[in-house]
Design an enzyme around this catalytic site. Structure first.
Site, PDB file in Angstrom:
ATOM      1  N   CYS A 190       6.987  13.283 -13.337  1.00  4.35           N
ATOM      2  CA  CYS A 190       8.145  12.479 -13.751  1.00  4.35           C
ATOM      3  C   CYS A 190       8.061  11.029 -13.251  1.00  4.35           C
ATOM      4  CB  CYS A 190       9.441  13.131 -13.281  1.00  4.35           C
ATOM      5  SG  CYS A 190       9.728  13.033 -11.505  1.00  4.35           S
ATOM      6  N   CYS A 196      12.143  16.760 -10.719  1.00  3.58           N
ATOM      7  CA  CYS A 196      11.821  17.482 -11.961  1.00  3.58           C
ATOM      8  C   CYS A 196      11.398  18.923 -11.714  1.00  3.58           C
ATOM      9  CB  CYS A 196      10.739  16.731 -12.738  1.00  3.58           C
ATOM     10  SG  CYS A 196       9.084  16.909 -12.047  1.00  3.58           S
ATOM     11  N   HIS A 213       0.826  -1.227   0.000  1.00  7.46           N
ATOM     12  CA  HIS A 213       0.000   0.000   0.000  1.00  7.46           C
ATOM     13  C   HIS A 213       0.854   1.268   0.000  1.00  7.46           C
ATOM     14  CE1 HIS A 213      -3.628  -2.350   1.831  1.00  7.46           C
ATOM     15  NE2 HIS A 213      -3.429  -2.628   0.581  1.00  7.46           N
TER      16      HIS A 213
END
Ligand code: APR
Length: 234
Positions: free
Chosen positions: A122, A141, A111
């Site tokens: 990204c 990013c 999970h």
């Protein structure tokens, strides 16, 4: 060589001070799943969802592994050193890092993990300790598109193909501190029926207890060390 798959749920971390979800004082008695644990909730109010996970991340920093986590790490260590001729895999529904902090290495978080975020631009899942807010930039990013790296209701759990392969190959399946109400994890006992022995450790029977050959009743911090000692004494 005995192959054991252990599934853990929120009950194993309860005695460390982390609430479970469905016990009387559980998280779902204070929060609505539809507000904090679905993709829709995040689309609707990302600040609310981020606050929910920021609070849990902060709380995690204040707790420690308990005797149940430590006992499982001890069994894995015994396998590594050859003291115990077996293999132990922990598949956890928990997003806390208490198994790893106890020393377990063979842990799959189906999970997700609280101490990671996921960038929806990204795809990166960097480690994350601090608060995360809707405009926080991704460290990889730079775009402000981070979400908690957890599996919400309606999303597919992680690692399922290799979890199923491990269940098919195991000799013993053990479920610790889980209510047996959330699938696919609640269906694992049925999946191993016919080729593996099964054991449930819980302070009370779960919703799928009838699927188990054996049951150990009591708090995880007492029952799990007892079960591990039993394994190591064989
Ligand atoms: N020792 C052993 N078992 C315990 C203890 C304890 N000290 N305290 C509670 N339990 C047991 C309860 O009896 C119950 O069966 O732990 C279980 C907790 O059940 P849930 O709160 O439903 O947690 P879990 O089964 O892990 O939930 C599954 O649901 O909300 C989602 O994604 C979330 O991973 C979670 C999933």
């Amino acid at each position: 060589m005995e192959r054991i798959v252990v599934l853990t749920g929120a009950g194993i971390s309860r005695e460390s001070g982390l609430d479970t979800f469905r016990d009387a004082d559980g998280i779902w008695s204070r929060y609505d799943i539809a507000d904090v644990c679905t993709p829709d909730a995040f689309r609707r109010d990302p600040a609310l969802v981020d606050r929910f996970y920021n609070d849990r991340r902060a709380e995690l920093g204040r707790v420690r592994p308990n005797a149940a986590h430590l006992a499982l790490a001890r069994l894995e260590e015994a396998a590594r050193t050859g003291q115990w001729p077996g293999e132990l895999l922990i598949v956890t529904q928990n997003i806390d890092d208490l198994h790893e902090r106890a020393g377990s290495r063979n842990v799959w978080h189906m999970h997700g993990e609280l101490l990671r975020v996921r960038c929806t631009s990204c795809g990166g899942t960097p480690e994350w300790q601090a608060d995360c807010l809707p405009h926080t930039p991704c460290p990889l990013c730079g775009r402000p598109t981070l979400r908690p790296d957890v599996v919400w209701f309606g999303e597919i759990p992680l690692h399922m193909p290799r979890i199923e392969a491990a269940l098919e190959a195991c000799d013993l399946f053990v479920a610790i501190g889980t209510s047996g109400t959330v699938y696919p994890a609640a269906g694992f006992a049925a999946l191993v029926e016919g080729h593996a022995d099964t054991l449930e450790i819980n302070q009370k029977p779960s919703a799928v207890s009838t699927r188990f050959d054996r049951f150990m009743t009591g708090p995880a911090t007492r029952m799990v060390p007892r079960w591990v000692d039993e394994r190591l004494a064989r």
